[in-house]
Design a protein around this motif. Structure first.
Motif, PDB file in Angstrom:
ATOM      1  N   CYS A  78     -16.516  35.553 -32.838  1.00 55.42           N
ATOM      2  CA  CYS A  78     -16.222  37.046 -33.428  1.00 55.42           C
ATOM      3  C   CYS A  78     -16.268  37.950 -33.104  1.00 55.42           C
ATOM      4  O   CYS A  78     -16.944  38.426 -31.532  1.00 55.42           O
ATOM      5  CB  CYS A  78     -17.721  37.420 -34.739  1.00 55.42           C
ATOM      6  N   ARG A  79     -15.256  38.240 -32.518  1.00 51.01           N
ATOM      7  CA  ARG A  79     -14.470  38.895 -31.753  1.00 51.01           C
ATOM      8  C   ARG A  79     -14.756  40.670 -31.617  1.00 51.01           C
ATOM      9  O   ARG A  79     -15.070  41.229 -30.484  1.00 51.01           O
ATOM     10  CB  ARG A  79     -13.060  39.090 -31.295  1.00 51.01           C
ATOM     11  N   LEU A  80     -15.396  41.183 -32.380  1.00 48.71           N
ATOM     12  CA  LEU A  80     -15.547  42.122 -32.769  1.00 48.71           C
ATOM     13  C   LEU A  80     -17.197  42.138 -32.934  1.00 48.71           C
ATOM     14  O   LEU A  80     -17.580  41.699 -34.120  1.00 48.71           O
ATOM     15  CB  LEU A  80     -14.988  42.981 -34.165  1.00 48.71           C
ATOM     16  N   LYS A  81     -17.794  42.184 -31.891  1.00 54.03           N
ATOM     17  CA  LYS A  81     -19.244  41.804 -31.867  1.00 54.03           C
ATOM     18  C   LYS A  81     -20.017  43.375 -31.809  1.00 54.03           C
ATOM     19  O   LYS A  81     -19.225  44.796 -31.312  1.00 54.03           O
ATOM     20  CB  LYS A  81     -19.452  41.619 -31.038  1.00 54.03           C
ATOM     21  N   PRO A  82     -21.197  43.875 -32.759  1.00 55.89           N
ATOM     22  CA  PRO A  82     -22.301  44.571 -32.530  1.00 55.89           C
ATOM     23  C   PRO A  82     -22.622  45.382 -31.393  1.00 55.89           C
ATOM     24  O   PRO A  82     -21.797  46.728 -31.403  1.00 55.89           O
ATOM     25  CB  PRO A  82     -23.568  43.690 -33.233  1.00 55.89           C
ATOM     26  N   ASP A 140     -12.179  39.031 -26.788  1.00 61.81           N
ATOM     27  CA  ASP A 140     -13.056  40.168 -26.107  1.00 61.81           C
ATOM     28  C   ASP A 140     -14.064  39.957 -25.291  1.00 61.81           C
ATOM     29  O   ASP A 140     -14.167  40.301 -24.296  1.00 61.81           O
ATOM     30  CB  ASP A 140     -14.275  40.694 -27.463  1.00 61.81           C
ATOM     31  N   TYR A 141     -13.431  38.591 -24.698  1.00 65.19           N
ATOM     32  CA  TYR A 141     -14.156  38.473 -23.422  1.00 65.19           C
ATOM     33  C   TYR A 141     -12.826  37.199 -22.958  1.00 65.19           C
ATOM     34  O   TYR A 141     -11.964  36.514 -23.683  1.00 65.19           O
ATOM     35  CB  TYR A 141     -15.572  36.787 -23.497  1.00 65.19           C
ATOM     36  N   ASP A 142     -12.512  37.255 -21.474  1.00 65.15           N
ATOM     37  CA  ASP A 142     -11.997  36.475 -20.722  1.00 65.15           C
ATOM     38  C   ASP A 142     -12.553  34.981 -20.643  1.00 65.15           C
ATOM     39  O   ASP A 142     -13.346  35.256 -19.424  1.00 65.15           O
ATOM     40  CB  ASP A 142     -11.348  37.552 -19.502  1.00 65.15           C
ATOM     41  N   VAL A 143     -12.178  34.253 -20.761  1.00 62.35           N
ATOM     42  CA  VAL A 143     -13.293  32.830 -20.293  1.00 62.35           C
ATOM     43  C   VAL A 143     -12.526  32.175 -19.309  1.00 62.35           C
ATOM     44  O   VAL A 143     -13.016  31.662 -17.846  1.00 62.35           O
ATOM     45  CB  VAL A 143     -12.584  31.713 -21.125  1.00 62.35           C
ATOM     46  N   GLN A 144     -11.112  32.729 -18.520  1.00 54.52           N
ATOM     47  CA  GLN A 144     -10.910  32.174 -16.965  1.00 54.52           C
ATOM     48  C   GLN A 144     -11.815  32.936 -16.159  1.00 54.52           C
ATOM     49  O   GLN A 144     -12.352  32.433 -14.641  1.00 54.52           O
ATOM     50  CB  GLN A 144      -9.805  32.046 -16.888  1.00 54.52           C
ATOM     51  N   SER A 145     -12.156  34.196 -16.096  1.00 54.46           N
ATOM     52  CA  SER A 145     -12.486  35.126 -15.100  1.00 54.46           C
ATOM     53  C   SER A 145     -13.904  35.680 -15.830  1.00 54.46           C
ATOM     54  O   SER A 145     -14.702  35.980 -14.332  1.00 54.46           O
ATOM     55  CB  SER A 145     -11.550  36.974 -15.133  1.00 54.46           C
ATOM     56  N   LYS A 146     -14.267  34.569 -16.635  1.00 56.49           N
ATOM     57  CA  LYS A 146     -15.637  34.826 -17.201  1.00 56.49           C
ATOM     58  C   LYS A 146     -16.640  36.436 -17.335  1.00 56.49           C
ATOM     59  O   LYS A 146     -17.284  36.786 -17.190  1.00 56.49           O
ATOM     60  CB  LYS A 146     -16.674  34.345 -15.896  1.00 56.49           C
ATOM     61  N   SER A 147     -15.289  37.093 -17.856  1.00 52.94           N
ATOM     62  CA  SER A 147     -15.942  38.744 -17.822  1.00 52.94           C
ATOM     63  C   SER A 147     -15.421  39.246 -19.175  1.00 52.94           C
ATOM     64  O   SER A 147     -14.840  38.295 -19.854  1.00 52.94           O
ATOM     65  CB  SER A 147     -14.425  39.157 -17.121  1.00 52.94           C
ATOM     66  N   PRO A 148     -16.659  40.043 -19.263  1.00 50.10           N
ATOM     67  CA  PRO A 148     -16.404  40.813 -20.769  1.00 50.10           C
ATOM     68  C   PRO A 148     -15.550  42.032 -21.011  1.00 50.10           C
ATOM     69  O   PRO A 148     -14.836  42.183 -21.714  1.00 50.10           O
ATOM     70  CB  PRO A 148     -17.675  41.633 -20.245  1.00 50.10           C
ATOM     71  N   VAL A 149     -14.837  41.965 -20.371  1.00 51.54           N
ATOM     72  CA  VAL A 149     -12.867  42.601 -19.677  1.00 51.54           C
ATOM     73  C   VAL A 149     -11.484  41.889 -20.459  1.00 51.54           C
ATOM     74  O   VAL A 149     -11.103  41.206 -19.439  1.00 51.54           O
ATOM     75  CB  VAL A 149     -12.824  43.626 -18.485  1.00 51.54           C
ATOM     76  N   ARG A 177     -20.595  45.633 -29.060  1.00 43.91           N
ATOM     77  CA  ARG A 177     -19.077  47.351 -28.874  1.00 43.91           C
ATOM     78  C   ARG A 177     -18.856  47.724 -29.807  1.00 43.91           C
ATOM     79  O   ARG A 177     -17.799  48.426 -29.949  1.00 43.91           O
ATOM     80  CB  ARG A 177     -17.773  46.460 -28.511  1.00 43.91           C
ATOM     81  N   GLY A 178     -19.988  48.086 -31.085  1.00 43.03           N
ATOM     82  CA  GLY A 178     -19.830  49.269 -31.681  1.00 43.03           C
ATOM     83  C   GLY A 178     -18.897  48.677 -33.512  1.00 43.03           C
ATOM     84  O   GLY A 178     -19.157  49.506 -33.939  1.00 43.03           O
ATOM     85  N   PHE A 179     -19.448  47.761 -33.207  1.00 45.94           N
ATOM     86  CA  PHE A 179     -18.635  46.549 -34.439  1.00 45.94           C
ATOM     87  C   PHE A 179     -20.073  47.053 -35.933  1.00 45.94           C
ATOM     88  O   PHE A 179     -20.506  45.589 -35.141  1.00 45.94           O
ATOM     89  CB  PHE A 179     -17.840  45.857 -34.196  1.00 45.94           C
ATOM     90  N   PRO A 180     -19.343  46.272 -36.570  1.00 46.01           N
ATOM     91  CA  PRO A 180     -20.704  45.867 -37.657  1.00 46.01           C
ATOM     92  C   PRO A 180     -21.221  44.158 -37.442  1.00 46.01           C
ATOM     93  O   PRO A 180     -20.767  43.685 -37.725  1.00 46.01           O
ATOM     94  CB  PRO A 180     -20.211  46.035 -38.775  1.00 46.01           C
ATOM     95  N   PRO A 181     -22.101  44.424 -37.908  1.00 45.34           N
ATOM     96  CA  PRO A 181     -22.677  42.669 -37.480  1.00 45.34           C
ATOM     97  C   PRO A 181     -21.550  41.425 -38.982  1.00 45.34           C
ATOM     98  O   PRO A 181     -21.087  42.619 -40.183  1.00 45.34           O
ATOM     99  CB  PRO A 181     -24.200  42.698 -38.179  1.00 45.34           C
ATOM    100  N   THR A 182     -21.807  40.312 -38.600  1.00 43.93           N
ATOM    101  CA  THR A 182     -20.999  39.454 -40.306  1.00 43.93           C
ATOM    102  C   THR A 182     -21.521  38.292 -40.267  1.00 43.93           C
ATOM    103  O   THR A 182     -23.160  38.169 -39.496  1.00 43.93           O
ATOM    104  CB  THR A 182     -19.825  39.059 -38.812  1.00 43.93           C
ATOM    105  N   VAL A 183     -21.376  37.705 -41.193  1.00 49.86           N
ATOM    106  CA  VAL A 183     -21.580  37.148 -41.407  1.00 49.86           C
ATOM    107  C   VAL A 183     -21.628  35.468 -41.207  1.00 49.86           C
ATOM    108  O   VAL A 183     -20.470  35.534 -41.050  1.00 49.86           O
ATOM    109  CB  VAL A 183     -22.628  36.616 -42.988  1.00 49.86           C
ATOM    110  N   SER A 184     -22.252  34.082 -40.815  1.00 51.19           N
ATOM    111  CA  SER A 184     -21.388  33.096 -40.621  1.00 51.19           C
ATOM    112  C   SER A 184     -21.096  32.325 -42.144  1.00 51.19           C
ATOM    113  O   SER A 184     -21.298  32.972 -43.005  1.00 51.19           O
ATOM    114  CB  SER A 184     -22.456  32.362 -40.141  1.00 51.19           C
ATOM    115  N   ALA A 185     -19.344  31.381 -41.611  1.00 49.30           N
ATOM    116  CA  ALA A 185     -19.170  30.605 -42.738  1.00 49.30           C
ATOM    117  C   ALA A 185     -20.620  29.913 -43.416  1.00 49.30           C
ATOM    118  O   ALA A 185     -20.528  29.882 -44.509  1.00 49.30           O
ATOM    119  CB  ALA A 185     -17.930  30.124 -42.817  1.00 49.30           C
ATOM    120  N   ALA A 186     -21.346  28.921 -42.184  1.00 48.10           N
ATOM    121  CA  ALA A 186     -22.062  27.975 -42.881  1.00 48.10           C
ATOM    122  C   ALA A 186     -23.072  28.713 -44.024  1.00 48.10           C
ATOM    123  O   ALA A 186     -23.747  28.437 -44.865  1.00 48.10           O
ATOM    124  CB  ALA A 186     -22.486  27.838 -42.134  1.00 48.10           C
TER     125      ALA A 186
END
Length: 373
Positions: free
Chosen positions: A113-117, A68-77, A119-128
């Motif tokens: 979590c690549r599918l973030k709220p 969901d995020y481009d680390v090299q370009s620091k872009s959310p695209v 962007r229209g995706f449901p929230p998630t719970v951590s493993a911890a």
């Protein structure tokens, strides 16, 4: 005809010709090599002329990994904008390939979590959080929601669950990010088992990670050489041992951690003693081994590309991930396929070793999108 039977028949028709044709085609080796690669890419689609379209069509890559995020370009695209867009992308990707693709994502829950709220995706719970509660019904609901979402989006592999033990709560890449269920291997195995079962009910492939254990590290393999020699314990193998004993046959992902007690020369991803010796021989694992991202600095800063690929395949890795996110190289699939072919042609890797990986990969692909009771 019910839906599951129809899907199974369709996949059989797609994959069987690929298996049959490779015995007659002069390009047989290229197909097998391509299936060993999982590539990350930039783009919200897989249009004609795009780099990923060429990698699928020309290099015959076996899988892609989405971010969901481009680390090299620091872009959310990057690859993910909305549920509707992602569904179109996965459909386009599969349409480009004559052999069904692994379409993989890191949807662990919580902070990874690549599918973030947003962007229209449901929230998630951590493993911890799930491990602390250790309630089967709660975990089953969380895992089932994730699996159903991925299946609806056309994502057929989740690079999860994490089965690292929370040995070091200050671990910058595991403990501090709440990615571990627990320090107790029994809790970890119990929680992971629920996740794997939930994925299978929706036709999604799991991937246990990070073998042989990343939970005790004090540094991050994305950024640094990571030595766990003094902190790792055999107990970190227990979740793998328990799940494999019960018949687990989805992939296992390797860690780039160095442990001189297991191999005095190489980190786990490049270590035959660790992958073939421990995972396959001692623990009896027979399915697909996937590397962590080969462009992470724990590997890329210390080994040349050809040496890293040779060592990983020799160690027993079946699928090499090049996420193209820690660093970005639009030609990485072409470079990797050329290197592997060269290694085979000069005898550094045997054709039989490539065949081993190809058989494991194709056996796993026959299970794509086939929900199990």
């Amino acid at each position: 005809m019910n839906k599951s039977l129809f899907v199974a028949l369709l996949l059989s028709l797609l994959i069987s010709p690929a298996l049959a044709d490779t015995s007659r085609q002069p390009d047989n080796l290229s197909i097998k090599i391509g299936q060993m690669l999982m590539i990350g890419f930039r783009g919200m689609d897989a249009r004609d002329g795009s780099a990923i379209e060429a990698d699928i069509r020309e290099r015959r890559i076996g899988g892609v990994v989405l971010f969901d995020y481009d680390v090299q370009s620091k872009s959310p695209v990057r690859n993910i904008d909305s549920p509707e867009q992602l569904q179109r992308l996965t459909s386009e990707l599969q349409q480009r390939s004559s052999i069904p693709l692994f379409i993989a994502i890191d949807q662990e829950g919580g902070r990874v979590c690549r599918l973030k709220p947003s962007r229209g995706f449901p929230p998630t719970v951590s493993a911890a959080s799930l491990g602390k509660l250790d309630n089967a019904d709660t975990t089953r609901e969380a895992a089932g929601s994730t699996a159903a979402l991925l299946a609806s989006l056309g994502v057929n592999m989740n690079l999860a669950p994490v089965v690292d033990l929370n040995v070091n709560p200050n671990n910058p890449v595991i403990g501090k990010l709440d990615r571990s269920f627990s320090a107790d291997p029994a809790v970890v195995a119990r929680q992971a088992r629920i996740f794997v079962d939930a994925f299978h009910r929706h036709g999604v492939i799991a991937a246990l990670k990070h073998f042989p254990g990343h939970g005790s590290s004090t540094t991050d393999t994305h950024k640094d050489f990571t030595d766990v020699t003094a902190t790792w314990s055999k107990e970190e193998l227990d979740p793998y041992r328990a799940l494999i004993r019960e018949g687990y046959s989805d992939p296992v992902m390797t860690a780039h951690v160095f442990n001189a007690r297991l191999d005095s020369l190489y980190p786990a991803t490049l270590s035959r003693a660790t992958i073939d010796g421990i995972l396959r021989q001692k623990l009896g694992f027979r399915s697909v081994v996937i590397s962590d991202d080969m462009q992470m600095k724990a590997i890329a800063d210390r080994y040349g590309l050809e040496e890293a690929i040779r060592l990983a395949i020799d160690a027993g890795v079946d699928v090499l991930i090049f996420g193209n996110n820690v660093s970005y190289d639009p030609d990485i699939a072409s470079k990797a396929t050329t290197i592997i072919r060269h290694l085979v042609e000069k005898g550094a890797i045997s054709p039989e070793r490539i065949d081993q990986s190809y058989r494991r990969i194709m056996a796993l692909k026959r299970r794509i999108n086939q929900p199990r009771p």
